[in-house]
Structure formats: C-alpha cells, structure tokens
Design a protein around this motif. Structure first.
Motif, PDB file in Angstrom:
ATOM      1  N   GLN A  30       0.861  -1.182   0.000  1.00  0.00           N
ATOM      2  CA  GLN A  30       0.000   0.000   0.000  1.00  0.00           C
ATOM      3  C   GLN A  30       0.893   1.226   0.000  1.00  0.00           C
ATOM      4  N   VAL A  76      -9.314  -6.515   3.939  1.00  0.00           N
ATOM      5  CA  VAL A  76      -9.123  -5.466   2.935  1.00  0.00           C
ATOM      6  C   VAL A  76     -10.481  -4.846   2.606  1.00  0.00           C
ATOM      7  N   ILE A  77     -10.544  -3.518   2.674  1.00  0.00           N
ATOM      8  CA  ILE A  77     -11.731  -2.796   2.191  1.00  0.00           C
ATOM      9  C   ILE A  77     -11.295  -2.021   0.961  1.00  0.00           C
ATOM     10  N   GLY A  78     -12.022  -2.216  -0.150  1.00  0.00           N
ATOM     11  CA  GLY A  78     -11.634  -1.535  -1.374  1.00  0.00           C
ATOM     12  C   GLY A  78     -10.558  -2.311  -2.097  1.00  0.00           C
ATOM     13  N   VAL A  79      -9.600  -1.568  -2.622  1.00  0.00           N
ATOM     14  CA  VAL A  79      -8.584  -2.159  -3.505  1.00  0.00           C
ATOM     15  C   VAL A  79      -7.441  -2.769  -2.696  1.00  0.00           C
ATOM     16  N   GLU A  80      -7.004  -3.985  -3.111  1.00  0.00           N
ATOM     17  CA  GLU A  80      -5.779  -4.549  -2.535  1.00  0.00           C
ATOM     18  C   GLU A  80      -4.654  -4.211  -3.499  1.00  0.00           C
ATOM     19  N   LYS A  81      -3.805  -3.275  -3.111  1.00  0.00           N
ATOM     20  CA  LYS A  81      -2.774  -2.772  -4.010  1.00  0.00           C
ATOM     21  C   LYS A  81      -1.496  -3.601  -3.844  1.00  0.00           C
TER      22      LYS A  81
ATOM     23  N   ILE B  54     -16.068   5.670   1.014  1.00  0.00           N
ATOM     24  CA  ILE B  54     -14.947   5.443   0.088  1.00  0.00           C
ATOM     25  C   ILE B  54     -15.451   4.991  -1.276  1.00  0.00           C
ATOM     26  N   GLN B  56     -14.710   2.068  -3.574  1.00  0.00           N
ATOM     27  CA  GLN B  56     -14.036   0.776  -3.451  1.00  0.00           C
ATOM     28  C   GLN B  56     -13.191   0.410  -4.663  1.00  0.00           C
ATOM     29  N   ARG B  57     -13.376   1.134  -5.764  1.00  0.00           N
ATOM     30  CA  ARG B  57     -12.553   0.818  -6.957  1.00  0.00           C
ATOM     31  C   ARG B  57     -11.219   1.547  -6.905  1.00  0.00           C
ATOM     32  N   GLU B  58     -11.122   2.577  -6.078  1.00  0.00           N
ATOM     33  CA  GLU B  58      -9.902   3.398  -6.035  1.00  0.00           C
ATOM     34  C   GLU B  58      -9.190   3.351  -4.675  1.00  0.00           C
ATOM     35  N   ASP B  59     -10.006   3.389  -3.614  1.00  0.00           N
ATOM     36  CA  ASP B  59      -9.419   3.533  -2.269  1.00  0.00           C
ATOM     37  C   ASP B  59      -9.067   2.165  -1.680  1.00  0.00           C
ATOM     38  N   SER B  60      -8.112   2.201  -0.729  1.00  0.00           N
ATOM     39  CA  SER B  60      -7.623   0.942  -0.142  1.00  0.00           C
ATOM     40  C   SER B  60      -7.484   1.110   1.363  1.00  0.00           C
TER      41      SER B  60
END
Lengths: 88, 88
Positions: A30, A76-81, B54, B56-60
């Motif tokens: 992240q 994980v909430i949202g994107v796992e980068k 948030i 969810q497609r952008e934030d982590s």
C-alpha cells in the motif's frame, strides 16, 4: 520466522530512498506500507540502511512484528494494491 | 479484546471523511495509520461507515488484527507521531 508490517511517514525528498531499501526486504502493499517475513539479522541490516537515509527528527517508520504470520489477520476494504518494480 | 492497526491509501477528496470515522474508534498514530483496541461489534460499525464514504474501486483500507496487544511488537525509527483533534 516473524512477520512484519512496516509503515512510514517520510519527507518527499527521502521517501524514494526509503522505498528502495524496503523493497529489498519486503513487499510494497500500500502507498505507505510494506509487509514480509524476514530473519532478525536481515531486519537489523534493513534498519541500519534506513537510519543512513532518514532524518530522525522529521521522518517516522513503524515496524510492527508478530511472531508468526498466523498471528495476524488482514481484512481489505476496497482495492488490494501491490506495487511492482516499475514504480521505482 | 483484539488489537487493530488500520492503514489506508485514500483519494484526497475522501481522506478527511475516512479519518473522521477512524478517529471515533482508533488513535491516529502516523499519517496513514490508526491503532486501537475495540470490540468486533464496533469494528463492524466502523467498517459500515467507511464503506459509505470510500470508492471501493480506487481507495484501499487494510485492517490488521492481532488477538491480543501482547501478540504485536512495535519498533519506532525516528519520530513517534500522534495526531490530536486540531488536525481535522
């Protein structure tokens, strides 16, 4: 082997140097977070390298350690980068 | 009670909203990191509130959990930051 989560808040002028060091030992997961499993010896080496590049009066690095990966649960909430090599 | 370390990488437009929610449940310990001990019920409430603000497609947001605070060791390199109310 212990599992580590490294978080940091480092000045713009030094953050790339810190990331380059952390990338040798951990996975960049992240924007300001690295994770990984390494030996105590390697962690000490990593810390020494970090101490050479940061300003200890301004920059902040936290090293969270659990004894085993299984001691740590991650949601994980949202994107796992995950950042690959071309980011540095 | 479980202990949590919350890290996040959230777009500028939404990051203050995320911080305001997290501040109700945790302590802000580094630019993108909160920590604290809360019940599962409160964690679920916090997660629901976060999901409302948030993208969810952008934030982590990562929620690291250990069963007990004693399962987690924390080392600090440089500054140990803690943000008080006047930052929001």
């Amino acid at each position: 082997m212990p599992y580590y989560v490294i978080t940091y808040d480092v000045s713009e002028q030094r953050v790339n140097k810190v990331r380059k060091i952390l990338k040798k030992y951990f996975v960049w997961v992240q924007n300001s977070v690295f994770e990984g499993e390494i030996s105590l010896g390697k962690l000490e080496k990593c810390k020494q390298e970090l101490l050479q590049v940061i300003d200890q009066r301004e920059d902040s690095i936290y090293i969270y350690k659990v004894h085993r990966l299984t001691d740590l649960d991650k949601q994980v909430i949202g994107v796992e980068k995950e950042f690959t090599d071309n980011f540095l």
